[in-house]
Design a protein around this motif. Structure first.
Motif, PDB file in Angstrom:
ATOM      1  N   ASN B 448       0.866  -1.108  -0.161  1.00 47.52           N
ATOM      2  CA  ASN B 448      -0.031   0.075  -0.034  1.00 47.52           C
ATOM      3  C   ASN B 448       1.022   1.357  -0.051  1.00 47.52           C
ATOM      4  N   ARG B 449       0.321   2.365  -0.611  1.00 48.47           N
ATOM      5  CA  ARG B 449       1.209   3.642  -0.408  1.00 48.47           C
ATOM      6  C   ARG B 449       0.879   4.327   0.689  1.00 48.47           C
ATOM      7  N   ARG B 466       0.307   8.786   6.373  1.00 54.00           N
ATOM      8  CA  ARG B 466      -1.117   8.654   5.821  1.00 54.00           C
ATOM      9  C   ARG B 466      -1.195   7.698   4.319  1.00 54.00           C
ATOM     10  N   GLU B 467      -2.339   6.820   4.488  1.00 52.99           N
ATOM     11  CA  GLU B 467      -2.213   6.066   3.486  1.00 52.99           C
ATOM     12  C   GLU B 467      -2.939   6.774   2.362  1.00 52.99           C
ATOM     13  N   PHE B 468      -2.708   6.560   1.180  1.00 48.76           N
ATOM     14  CA  PHE B 468      -3.468   7.118   0.076  1.00 48.76           C
ATOM     15  C   PHE B 468      -3.904   6.323  -0.870  1.00 48.76           C
ATOM     16  N   ILE B 475      -5.819  11.795  -6.424  1.00 49.37           N
ATOM     17  CA  ILE B 475      -5.214  11.094  -5.002  1.00 49.37           C
ATOM     18  C   ILE B 475      -6.061  11.415  -3.743  1.00 49.37           C
ATOM     19  N   ASN B 476      -6.320  10.389  -3.256  1.00 46.16           N
ATOM     20  CA  ASN B 476      -7.140  10.440  -1.905  1.00 46.16           C
ATOM     21  C   ASN B 476      -6.494  10.063  -0.740  1.00 46.16           C
ATOM     22  N   LEU B 477      -6.321  10.983   0.125  1.00 39.85           N
ATOM     23  CA  LEU B 477      -5.780  10.496   1.420  1.00 39.85           C
ATOM     24  C   LEU B 477      -6.683   9.976   2.351  1.00 39.85           C
ATOM     25  N   LEU B 488      -2.751   1.297  10.315  1.00 42.33           N
ATOM     26  CA  LEU B 488      -3.358   0.162   9.500  1.00 42.33           C
ATOM     27  C   LEU B 488      -3.406   0.582   8.081  1.00 42.33           C
ATOM     28  N   THR B 489      -3.086  -0.200   7.178  1.00 44.92           N
ATOM     29  CA  THR B 489      -3.268   0.091   5.796  1.00 44.92           C
ATOM     30  C   THR B 489      -3.996  -0.963   4.944  1.00 44.92           C
ATOM     31  N   GLY B 490      -4.456  -0.805   3.836  1.00 44.68           N
ATOM     32  CA  GLY B 490      -4.758  -1.654   2.850  1.00 44.68           C
ATOM     33  C   GLY B 490      -6.031  -2.600   3.582  1.00 44.68           C
ATOM     34  N   SER B 491      -5.810  -3.831   3.359  1.00 41.50           N
ATOM     35  CA  SER B 491      -6.776  -4.838   3.910  1.00 41.50           C
ATOM     36  C   SER B 491      -6.815  -4.883   5.178  1.00 41.50           C
ATOM     37  N   ALA B 492      -5.673  -4.574   6.067  1.00 39.97           N
ATOM     38  CA  ALA B 492      -5.737  -4.711   7.241  1.00 39.97           C
ATOM     39  C   ALA B 492      -6.565  -3.394   7.906  1.00 39.97           C
TER      40      ALA B 492
END
Lengths: 110, 577
Positions: B448-449, B466-468, B475-477, B488-492
């Motif tokens: 994830n970014r 921050r994940e985006f 781009i959406n933060l 936490l990012t992505g599927s987490a």
């Protein structure tokens, strides 16, 4: 044009005499500097000695005719240009080295 | 050598050294006004480094810009050749010659034709030069290259004496002269011309490093004035020579308090001030595929939407490719280009040397006058130069941009080596004001970014990663979700969100259950209260009846007999209700 006329005259002279080649020489000097004076004297002497009767010498003061300096590609003074016979040759200096002058005029085998 | 700054530029004071402006971009700046007026200047360098061209530009500029006629004495090329050679730069020598502003004199020296027969001097050359100068009233003279005389004439002692005399002659004439000279092995010129030219010596250099050529210029000496001493890169292009302006004017540039939005809403929030300061330098670093280009494109888009001008240097993608790619994520840059607000300059880094790039960037900036400059990615430039050179170039560039109050956004690709993700190879982080890191956050079988503001000078920036995500609207933060193990990012993040939802539902259910129980209890209580009340009422009734019975019994005994029957009936009734 003038040059060509003179060249023709020289050729005529050459044809009439039937002897060796005719020399067309121009000596460019800068006023009456010692070098110029010496060059004139030396060239006249050499011509009289080696080219008697078959040369034409024109002495030009480039102070008087500065445009000629560019046209004739003069850089050094004095300069003697051998227009004829070919190839064209430039002799620079006061012509005090007679051997070199004769070499330049193709009057001595190299 | 006296060095006094105030002397150099203004021509008014009598004691100052008058200068003759070259009109060559940048050169007048580093010489602080041009070449010394009325004196000879030597331009030396190896073959093909641009000596003749520089000399010619000096003359032509003199004629066109300063109305100073000039004489060009050529020892190497004929007038026709020269005319053809510089026509590509837009110099019309023939026209200038016809207007009697320029005189080209080709000096022909052929050794095989010349026999030296004694004492001589170069008066012929002097006469030609004097005639050329006087005929057009020349103020500038070029001798290109006088050393050719040495190959045509064999007496160096005469030549040296005559050249010395020539320079004296030129000084007396009061003409500003340029003499060009081929570079020798150990000396600046083959014939040691520099001995005769004591006022100003300029060295041109043409180097090939890693198969890429770079031209450089250095002022070796310049008497009576201050001057830049560094090696300055210069460029020859269709507009002639341009020398790169002075490196750094010191750290005293103006600053702005205005804020310029980054074009990404969440990022503006993270920076604390709602964007970047105008005129600041922003660096975005990250590994491959972390949306650096998308960030800069968003910025470009935002800038243009605010009717500001943006110049975009793309070193990776062509203009069309960039436009297409950005269109896919909702950034339509094409209208900005049509409006003339955005200019994309795409080129391969290996097209030129570093300096050439720098000069190109300078030129484009000067021509386009942008408010924002984007370079994507600057790390690609490393492929054409050493780290030190790149750093030097970037320092110059950033200085230049800051002085001109241009906001700059640079991207740099970092190659992850261990944990040093934050290191930029160029080590330019100290030069930038805001540094944003975009990185991959890997885990649970996915990448994830994440975005992080490493530094932002003068701003209370966020400390969060921050994940985006890249959506079709750019781009959406995403909001920050902090789990037990950190952000936490992505599927987490999704799992965490699901879990959160689940817990919420359960909690809701429990609450509802409790409510229901309470209601039930209330009902029970209420009913029992009712019961008690009716019991009490019946008791009361009973008591009242007894008392009335006693009163009536004293009067009518028949009735008292009948009374107990009634009493039995009433409790039954109450039970039914």
């Amino acid at each position: 044009m003038e040059n060509e006329d003179k060249q023709e005259e020289a050729f005529d002279a050459f044809a009439q005499t039937g002897s060796a080649q005719v020399y067309l020489l121009r000596l460019y000097i800068t006023g009456m500097t010692p070098n110029s004076k010496r060059a004139v004297e030396n060239v006249k002497r050499i011509c009289e000695q080696h080219l008697k009767g078959r040369y034409e010498l024109e002495v030009i003061d480039i102070y008087q005719q500065p445009t000629l300096a560019q046209g004739e590609q003069i850089i050094a003074a004095p300069t003697l240009i051998k227009k004829l016979p070919h190839p064209l040759r430039r002799l620079i200096g006061d012509m005090s080295n007679t051997e070199k002058v004769l070499l330049g005029l193709d009057l001595r085998p190299k | 050598m006296t060095i006094r700054k105030d002397k150099s530029l203004s021509p008014q004071p009598l004691d100052s050294l008058p200068k003759s402006a070259t009109g060559i971009e940048g050169l007048d700046e580093i010489t602080q006004g041009g070449f010394p007026k009325g004196r000879p200047t030597l331009i030396c360098g190896s073959a093909g480094c641009g000596k003749t061209l520089m000399a010619m530009e000096f003359l032509v500029n003199g004629i066109i810009a300063f109305n100073e006629p000039g004489v060009f004495m050529a020892f190497e090329e004929t007038a026709d050749e020269l005319t053809t050679n510089v026509a590509s730069l837009g110099f019309d020598l023939k026209q200038l010659t016809d207007q009697n502003k320029l005189k080209i004199d080709y000096v022909y020296v052929e050794r095989s034709e010349i026999e030296e027969t004694g004492e001589y001097d170069l008066e012929g050359l002097f006469i030609r030069l004097a005639y050329a100068i006087d005929s057009i009233g020349a103020k500038r003279v070029v001798l290109d290259t006088i050393e050719s005389l040495f190959s045509g004439l064999s007496n160096p002692s005469i030549l040296r004496a005559e050249i010395r005399r020539l320079f004296r002659f030129l000084k007396e004439k009061g003409v500003t002269t340029i003499i060009t000279g081929e570079r020798g092995d150990a000396t600046l010129t083959r014939q040691g011309l520099e001995e005769y030219v004591s006022d100003c010596v300029i060295l041109l250099d043409h180097r090939i490093i890693n198969q890429i050529s770079t031209r450089r210029l250095r002022i070796v000496k310049y008497r009576g004035t201050t001057h830049g001493t560094n090696e300055y890169p210069f460029l020859i292009d269709e507009e002639g020579i341009s020398v790169l302006p002075v490196t750094s004017l010191g750290l005293d540039h103006e600053v702005s308090n205005k804020i310029i939005s980054s074009g990404v809403e969440g990022l503006d929030e993270m920076l604390g001030m709602g964007g970047f300061y105008e005129g600041s330098t922003i660096l975005i670093t990250g590994t491959a595929g972390t949306a650096k280009t998308t960030f800069v494109s968003s910025f470009a888009n935002k800038v243009c939407q605010e009717n500001k001008r943006c110049l975009f240097f793309a070193f990776e993608e062509s203009e069309k490719q960039l436009l297409r790619n950005m269109k896919q994520i909702g950034l339509n840059l094409e209208p900005h280009i049509t409006k003339g607000l955005l200019k994309i300059h795409a080129s391969r880094p290996t097209l030129h040397g570093l300096e050439m790039h720098l000069v190109t960037i300078h030129k484009l900036i000067k021509a386009f006058k942008p408010d924002v400059v984007i370079i994507d990615p600057m790390s690609n430039l490393i492929s054409i130069g050493g780290i030190n050179e790149v750093r030097g170039m970037l320092t110059r560039l950033i200085d230049f941009l800051k002085v001109n109050k241009i906001t700059a956004m640079l991207t740099a690709l970092t190659i992850p080596t261990g944990n040093s993700l934050e290191l930029t190879e160029e080590g330019i982080s100290s030069l930038v004001d805001t540094w944003i890191l975009v990185r991959d956050v890997e885990g649970l079988g996915e990448r994830n970014r994440g975005l992080f503001v490493i530094k932002a000078r003068g701003m209370q920036h966020s400390n969060q990663v921050r994940e985006f995500i890249i959506t079709q609207q750019g781009i959406n933060l995403l909001d920050v979700n902090i789990g037990p193990t950190g952000i936490l990012t992505g599927s987490a993040r999704l799992a965490y969100q699901m879990q959160q939802k689940q817990t919420a539902i359960t909690k809701q259910n429990e609450l509802e259950k409790k409510d229901r129980e309470l209601a039930r209890k209330r009902k029970i209580l209420e009913s029992s209260i009712d019961n008690m009340r009716t019991e009490f009422e019946s008791l009361e009734e009973e008591l009242r009846q007894i008392s009335t019975a006693q009163q009536t019994a004293s009067s009518t005994p028949d009735l008292t007999l009948a009374q107990p029957k009634k009493k039995a009936a009433t409790p039954k009734k109450s039970k039914d209700t």
